[in-house]
Design a protein around this motif. Structure first.
Motif, PDB file in Angstrom:
ATOM      1  N   ARG A   1      -2.339  61.329  45.505  1.00 53.42           N
ATOM      2  CA  ARG A   1      -2.673  62.514  44.725  1.00 53.42           C
ATOM      3  C   ARG A   1      -1.498  62.836  43.809  1.00 53.42           C
ATOM      4  O   ARG A   1      -0.361  62.996  44.268  1.00 53.42           O
TER       5      ARG A   1
ATOM      6  N   ILE B   1      -6.643  60.869  47.286  1.00 54.70           N
ATOM      7  CA  ILE B   1      -7.870  60.790  46.496  1.00 54.70           C
ATOM      8  C   ILE B   1      -8.675  59.581  46.973  1.00 54.70           C
ATOM      9  O   ILE B   1      -8.165  58.463  47.011  1.00 54.70           O
TER      10      ILE B   1
ATOM     11  N   GLU C   1     -11.072  64.614  46.827  1.00 54.70           N
ATOM     12  CA  GLU C   1      -9.744  64.905  47.356  1.00 54.70           C
ATOM     13  C   GLU C   1      -9.904  65.193  48.845  1.00 54.70           C
ATOM     14  O   GLU C   1     -10.687  66.060  49.243  1.00 54.70           O
TER      15      GLU C   1
END
Length: 346
Positions: free
Chosen positions: A110, A54, A44
Motif C-alpha cells: 500500500r 492491496i 485494500e
C-alpha cells in the motif's frame, strides 16, 4: 448450474477476498475496502498486524499467467533499479501470483499519496527522467508473452470483433470502420522499423502518485512492448502550443539519461487513433459487467459512434498532414477529450 470464473469475478465480495488472501498464507483482520477499478477488482485489506496491503484480482480471460508474471518481473526489475513503482508483495511462499476459483490474484504494498494537482514544467522534467529510467530497464529485458503494441493488437482485432457482433449502428458503421481501418493502416506504416521494448503502456497522469516529494508510477497492468513515444503522448495528449513546449521539456530531460528518437513524434496521432479504437472496443467487450453501463451511459448510441468517427477522421487528417501531435485549432485549443485516453484498466 455451475458458475463460470467471470461470474465469480463479477460477484467478488470482501469476504471472498479475505478468504483468498488468507488461503495464500496472509492472516487478515475483517477489514476490506473496495478501491476504484473497472478492469480488475482491487481491495485494500488489513493484515493481522494492522498493516494494509492491496489485493488485486485479475479479470479472467484477459491475461495469461505467463503475461501477468512478466508484469510482476518488470516491476521487480524496476524496484531493483530503485525506480519508485508499487511492486508486488510476495506471498509467504515467495510466489507473487495465486489463484482461487480460476481467478488470479496478487498483493501490492500500500502506497499512500495523491495524484499531482498540476503537471507543471518542473514536474514534466522529472517525468522525462523517470520515463527514461523505466525505459532503460525495459530495453534491458524482454517480455515474450506480453502484447506488442501494433495496428493488429490495438485496432484490427478490435474492429473485427465490433463488426462481427454488429455493435456499431448501421447508420454510422461504414464511416467509422473506414476511418478506423485507415488509421490502423497509417499506424502500421509508421511503426515499421521503430525500436520497441517494454514500456508502461498506460502512463497517463492518473497513474502517478506524489508522496513526500517522490513521484510513484502505478498500474503496469497494460505494460506492452511498444515505442517509447507511447509513454510520452499519454502524459501530454494536448495539441496546442503549450503541450508541444512541455513535450520538449520532457524530451530534453529524458535525453539526459536515454536517447529519444524525435522522428517517432510523428506516431502521436496514429497512436492516439489506435487508443481510441481500443477504448471503444474495450467498453463494448465489458458491457456485461454492470459497472460499465452505469459509467458509460452514452456508449453505443448513434451519437457516440458519430463522434468517434469524427475524431478518427481528424486523427487521420493530421497524420496525413505529417503533424506531430496535431495543432488542435490554435494556442488556446483544449486537449482532446480525456475520456478517449485515460481509463482505469487496473
Amino acid at each position: 448450474m455451475s458458475s463460470t470464473p467471470t461470474d465469480l469475478f463479477l460477484s467478488l465480495t470482501p469476504h471472498k477476498v479475505i478468504e483468498a488472501v488468507e488461503a495464500a498464507g496472509v492472516l487478515c483482520n475483517r477489514v476490506c475496502y473496495p478501491l476504484n477499478s473497472f478492469e480488475n477488482r482491487v481491495y485494500e485489506v488489513e493484515r493481522e498486524d494492522r498493516t494494509r496491503v492491496i489485493a488485486k484480482f485479475y479479470r479472467p480471460g484477459r491475461w495469461s499467467r505467463a503475461q501477468i508474471l512478466e508484469e510482476h518481473r518488470f516491476l521487480a526489475e524496476l524496484a531493483e533499479a530503485e525506480i519508485p513503482v508499487c511492486a508486488t508483495r510476495p506471498f509467504p511462499d515467495g510466489e507473487t501470483l495465486k489463484q482461487i476459483d480460476h481467478i488470479q490474484y496478487c498483493l501490492f504494498e500500500r502506497t499512500g499519496g495523491r495524484a499531482p494537482d498540476e503537471l507543471d514544467d518542473a514536474l514534466f522534467a522529472r517525468l522525462g527522467r523517470l520515463a527514461a529510467r523505466i525505459h532503460n530497464v525495459g530495453a534491458a529485458g524482454t517480455a515474450a508473452h506480453r502484447v506488442r503494441l501494433s495496428a493488429d493488437t490495438y485496432a484490427r482485432e478490435d474492429l473485427g470483433w465490433l463488426a462481427e457482433r454488429k455493435v456499431i449502428p448501421p447508420s454510422v458503421e461504414r464511416r467509422y470502420l473506414a476511418a478506423a481501418r485507415a488509421v490502423a493502416d497509417a499506424a502500421e506504416e509508421r511503426l515499421r522499423g521503430v525500436e520497441v521494448h517494454r514500456i508502461h503502456g498506460d502512463l497517463h497522469p492518473g497513474n502517478l502518485l506524489l508522496r513526500d516529494g517522490t513521484l510513484h508510477v502505478l498500474d503496469f497492468d497494460d505494460m506492452v512492448v511498444g515505442p517509447a513515444v507511447q509513454d510520452l503522448w499519454l502524459l501530454l495528449p494536448g495539441r496546442d502550443r503549450d503541450a508541444r513546449r512541455q513535450r520538449e521539456i520532457f524530451i530534453e530531460a529524458y535525453e539526459e539519461l536515454r536517447r529519444f528518437d524525435r522522428a517517432t513524434l510523428a506516431l502521436i496521432e496514429p497512436l492516439r487513433g489506435l487508443r481510441m479504437i481500443h477504448y471503444a472496443a474495450w467498453i463494448a467487450r465489458r458491457w456485461h459487467d454492470p459497472i460499465f453501463p452505469r459509467t458509460f451511459p452514452h456508449f453505443g448510441t448513434e451519437g457516440y459512434w458519430r463522434d468517434e468517427a469524427s475524431a478518427l477522421e481528424e486523427v487521420l487528417q493530421l497524420t496525413r498532414a505529417g503533424d506531430a501531435g496535431g495543432d488542435g485549432g490554435g494556442d488556446d485549443a483544449p486537449p482532446p477529450s480525456g475520456t478517449k485516453y485515460f481509463w482505469d484498466l487496473n
